[in-house]
Design a protein around this motif. Sequence first.
Motif, short mmCIF file in Angstrom:
data_model
loop_
_atom_site.label_atom_id
_atom_site.label_comp_id
_atom_site.label_asym_id
_atom_site.label_seq_id
_atom_site.Cartn_x
_atom_site.Cartn_y
_atom_site.Cartn_z
N ALA A 67 0.87 -1.17 0.00
CA ALA A 67 0.00 0.00 0.00
C ALA A 67 0.91 1.22 0.00
O ALA A 67 1.90 1.26 0.74
CB ALA A 67 -0.90 0.01 1.22
N TYR A 68 0.60 2.17 -0.84
CA TYR A 68 1.38 3.40 -0.95
C TYR A 68 0.57 4.51 -0.28
O TYR A 68 -0.43 4.96 -0.81
CB TYR A 68 1.67 3.73 -2.41
CG TYR A 68 2.42 2.62 -3.11
CD1 TYR A 68 3.80 2.50 -2.97
CD2 TYR A 68 1.76 1.67 -3.90
CE1 TYR A 68 4.50 1.47 -3.60
CE2 TYR A 68 2.45 0.65 -4.52
CZ TYR A 68 3.82 0.56 -4.37
OH TYR A 68 4.51 -0.45 -4.99
N ILE A 69 1.01 4.92 0.89
CA ILE A 69 0.28 5.87 1.72
C ILE A 69 0.91 7.26 1.59
O ILE A 69 2.12 7.41 1.78
CB ILE A 69 0.32 5.44 3.21
CG1 ILE A 69 -0.07 3.96 3.36
CG2 ILE A 69 -0.55 6.34 4.06
CD1 ILE A 69 -1.44 3.59 2.93
N LEU A 70 0.07 8.26 1.30
CA LEU A 70 0.57 9.63 1.24
C LEU A 70 0.89 10.12 2.65
O LEU A 70 0.10 9.94 3.58
CB LEU A 70 -0.47 10.56 0.61
CG LEU A 70 -0.42 10.73 -0.90
CD1 LEU A 70 -0.77 9.46 -1.61
CD2 LEU A 70 -1.28 11.87 -1.33
N THR A 71 2.04 10.73 2.80
CA THR A 71 2.44 11.34 4.06
C THR A 71 1.90 12.77 4.09
O THR A 71 1.41 13.27 3.06
CB THR A 71 3.97 11.38 4.17
OG1 THR A 71 4.49 12.22 3.14
CG2 THR A 71 4.58 9.98 4.08
N PRO A 72 1.98 13.46 5.22
CA PRO A 72 1.58 14.87 5.23
C PRO A 72 2.35 15.69 4.18
O PRO A 72 1.77 16.56 3.53
CB PRO A 72 1.92 15.33 6.66
CG PRO A 72 1.77 14.08 7.47
CD PRO A 72 2.28 12.97 6.57
N ARG A 73 3.62 15.37 3.99
CA ARG A 73 4.40 16.05 2.96
C ARG A 73 3.84 15.74 1.56
O ARG A 73 3.78 16.60 0.69
CB ARG A 73 5.86 15.61 3.05
CG ARG A 73 6.76 16.33 2.06
CD ARG A 73 8.18 15.87 2.19
NE ARG A 73 8.75 16.43 3.42
CZ ARG A 73 9.92 16.12 3.90
NH1 ARG A 73 10.69 15.24 3.29
NH2 ARG A 73 10.37 16.67 5.00
#
Length: 107
Positions: A67-73
């Motif tokens: 799973a590729y999770i977006l970070t806050p950045r």
Amino acid sequence: MVKPISEDVHFRVLRVLNDRPGLSQREIAQELGVSLGAVNYCLRALVEKGQIKVQNFRASDNKLRYAYILTPRGMAQKAQLTGAFLKRKIAEYEALKAEIEAVKNEM
């Protein structure tokens, strides 16, 4: 010489991952109409920049997936790229509209 991945591809990958983080690289490539290599290159760059993180999970067929999770950045970058994308597309639309009007006037 390797052609750098465009901002549009980065934007589109971030957008897809935001909605469906469990897609495989192959599924992302098919959905976006880009090569698997381009998606792999883009994902590696996004991980290096700290914009996404990769998590392992088991799919229903008991195979290991990611799973590729977006970070806050990554969310912040997606917002910035969204603004730039909209600005470019609106400019393209206005130029196309003006060209269509000019062709109509020639008729």
